[in-house]
Design an enzyme around this catalytic site. Structure first.
Site, mmCIF file in Angstrom:
data_model
loop_
_atom_site.group_PDB
_atom_site.id
_atom_site.type_symbol
_atom_site.label_atom_id
_atom_site.label_comp_id
_atom_site.label_asym_id
_atom_site.label_seq_id
_atom_site.Cartn_x
_atom_site.Cartn_y
_atom_site.Cartn_z
ATOM 1 N N ARG A 50 31.575 37.862 -76.971
ATOM 2 C CA ARG A 50 32.239 37.063 -75.940
ATOM 3 C C ARG A 50 33.178 37.941 -75.141
ATOM 4 N NH1 ARG A 50 36.155 33.863 -77.343
ATOM 5 N NH2 ARG A 50 35.130 33.020 -79.114
ATOM 6 N N LYS A 198 20.817 35.467 -57.859
ATOM 7 C CA LYS A 198 20.231 35.483 -56.316
ATOM 8 C C LYS A 198 19.799 37.029 -56.034
ATOM 9 C CE LYS A 198 21.250 31.304 -56.380
ATOM 10 N NZ LYS A 198 22.315 30.594 -55.539
HETATM 11 C C1 PLP Z 1 23.281 29.872 -56.024
HETATM 12 C C2 PLP Z 1 24.434 29.901 -55.311
HETATM 13 C C3 PLP Z 1 25.736 29.680 -56.370
HETATM 14 C C4 PLP Z 1 25.478 29.107 -57.647
HETATM 15 O O1 PLP Z 1 24.999 30.056 -58.571
HETATM 16 P P1 PLP Z 1 24.328 29.881 -59.769
HETATM 17 O O2 PLP Z 1 23.898 31.099 -60.385
HETATM 18 O O3 PLP Z 1 23.148 28.867 -59.369
HETATM 19 O O4 PLP Z 1 25.193 29.189 -60.632
HETATM 20 C C5 PLP Z 1 26.856 29.764 -55.635
HETATM 21 N N1 PLP Z 1 27.099 29.979 -54.430
HETATM 22 C C6 PLP Z 1 26.150 30.356 -53.634
HETATM 23 C C7 PLP Z 1 26.180 30.782 -52.093
HETATM 24 C C8 PLP Z 1 24.672 30.311 -54.013
HETATM 25 O O5 PLP Z 1 23.768 30.505 -53.269
#
Ligand code: PLP
Length: 381
Positions: A50, A198
């Protein structure tokens, strides 16, 4: 000498952990929960996963190097990273947030953080003057640039000149451009956030998130929150993200090339009423982007003439996939009003221009000609 960004995606400089791992070219997955000590007071540097794990650490160092920070922390998701940042604040603290944000962030601020006594003001930072919103209690400004999904662009240097002398934390969610195209810490930000799900991961096969800082005190505070709240990225997901980052540079370049192609094509369609892509010279944020980033990214939002057409396009696309998320090698098309921004209050959606005629494309790295052909048939069928 410091490596260039594309090299940093693949190689971590001065990293003894790589040498300790038998020279493995692909960094090993340390799938272990805990670490044995040789004796009392003799730690290997790792106690419990952790807190620290070599695979996650390799990834964190890579993200820190790309963002030009001193420390990055690997969270289980982008939302976990943003939630941890909210733990820096106490009841009564005031946070200015941009009027256009990822829907999940809006939901967190309005329904969870607000319940804990944090007070928020929504300001269109790309257009409004922030000074009049700042009070004695203002502790932070939180924004994305470009924003999700309206692609508003804010001048980070200018904003930093207002926040820094007042000791207000400037927090930038840099998910849309990735560290390959933009480094907010160099422009005055104190904390950078990523949804590692992303562009960093890039393959739609893991959920991850990061905070990155350039200051020792903030590093300690966030590390303390991290080990305490416990939303630590697993060794395997760390490895997937690490592997994804190796190709970040080539993916960003190719996705952007395709994005220019698609934005240009959309502009010529009679059924398209607006195209929001900051790489177009007529975009209101174009000149700021030219100054503060090294690219324009591969996210495009556009408005069509009717909600019926928007839905028809979503039903008819074949190569493009109708799915939430962004930043992967696959091109995805999203309906923000029903997906990413479904929980944002209706008046805020309308005010931001998020209508039932707005679509968002995360452009991937397929052959751009195939993407155009698919859009063509979806528009005209
Ligand atoms: C997807 C996204 C998030 C959240 O991220 P997760 O990995 O889905 O929890 C935050 N900010 C932006 C700009 C995003 O596109």
């Amino acid at each position: 000498m410091e490596y260039q960004n594309a090299t940093k995606c693949i190689h971590l400089q001065n990293n003894e952990n790589v040498e300790k791992a038998f020279g493995a070219v692909s960094f090993p997955i340390y799938q272990t929960a805990t670490f044995a000590h040789r004796g009392v007071g003799e730690s290997t540097g790792y106690d419990y996963s952790r807190m620290q794990n070599p695979t996650r650490e390799q990834l964190e160092k890579t993200v820190a190097a790309l963002e030009k920070g001193i420390d990055a922390i690997g969270f289980t998701s982008g939302m976990a990273a943003i939630s941890a940042v909210m733990e820096l604040f106490a009841p009564g603290d005031h946070v200015v947030i941009d009027a256009d944000l990822y829907g999940g962030s809006v939901r967190l601020f309005q329904n969870i953080a607000a319940k804990n006594g944090i007070v928020f003001s929504r300001v269109d930072l790309s257009r409004e003057e922030i000074s009049s919103y700042i009070t004695e209690q203002t502790k932070a400004v939180f924004l994305e640039t470009p924003t999700n999904p309206m692609m508003h662009v804010t001048d980070l240097k200018k904003l930093g000149e207002i926040t820094k002398p007042r000791k207000i934390l400037l927090i930038v969610d840099n998910t849309f451009l990735s560290p390959y195209f933009q480094n907010p810490l160099e422009l005055g930000a104190d904390i950078v956030i990523h949804s590692g799900t992303k562009y960093l991961n890039g393959h739609n096969d893991a959920i991850a998130g990061f905070t990155v800082v350039k200051d020792e005190e903030l590093k300690e505070k966030l590390r303390y929150i991290f080990k305490t709240v416990g939303s630590c990225l697993s060794p395997f997901d760390s490895w997937l993200t690490l592997r994804g980052i190796k190709t970040l540079a080539v993916r960003m370049e190719k996705a952007q090339e395709n994005a220019f192609l698609i934005a240009g094509w959309l502009k010529e369609q009679g059924q398209v009423t607006k195209v929001f892509y900051p790489g177009l010279p007529e975009h209101p944020g174009y000149d700021i982007m030219k100054k503060q980033s090294r690219g324009y990214g591969a996210m495009i939002s556009f408005e069509v003439e009717s909600p019926e057409l928007a839905k028809r396009i979503l039903n008819k696309v074949r190569l493009l996939q109708f799915a939430e998320s962004l930043g992967g090698v696959e091109t995805l098309i999203t309906y923000p009003i029903m997906q990413t921004h479904a929980d944002v209050p209706k008046d805020e959606l309308a005010e931001n221009g998020i209508t039932d005629r707005l679509l968002r494309i995360s452009v991937g790295i397929e052959d751009g000609r195939d993407l155009l052909k698919d859009l063509q048939q979806a528009f005209n069928s």
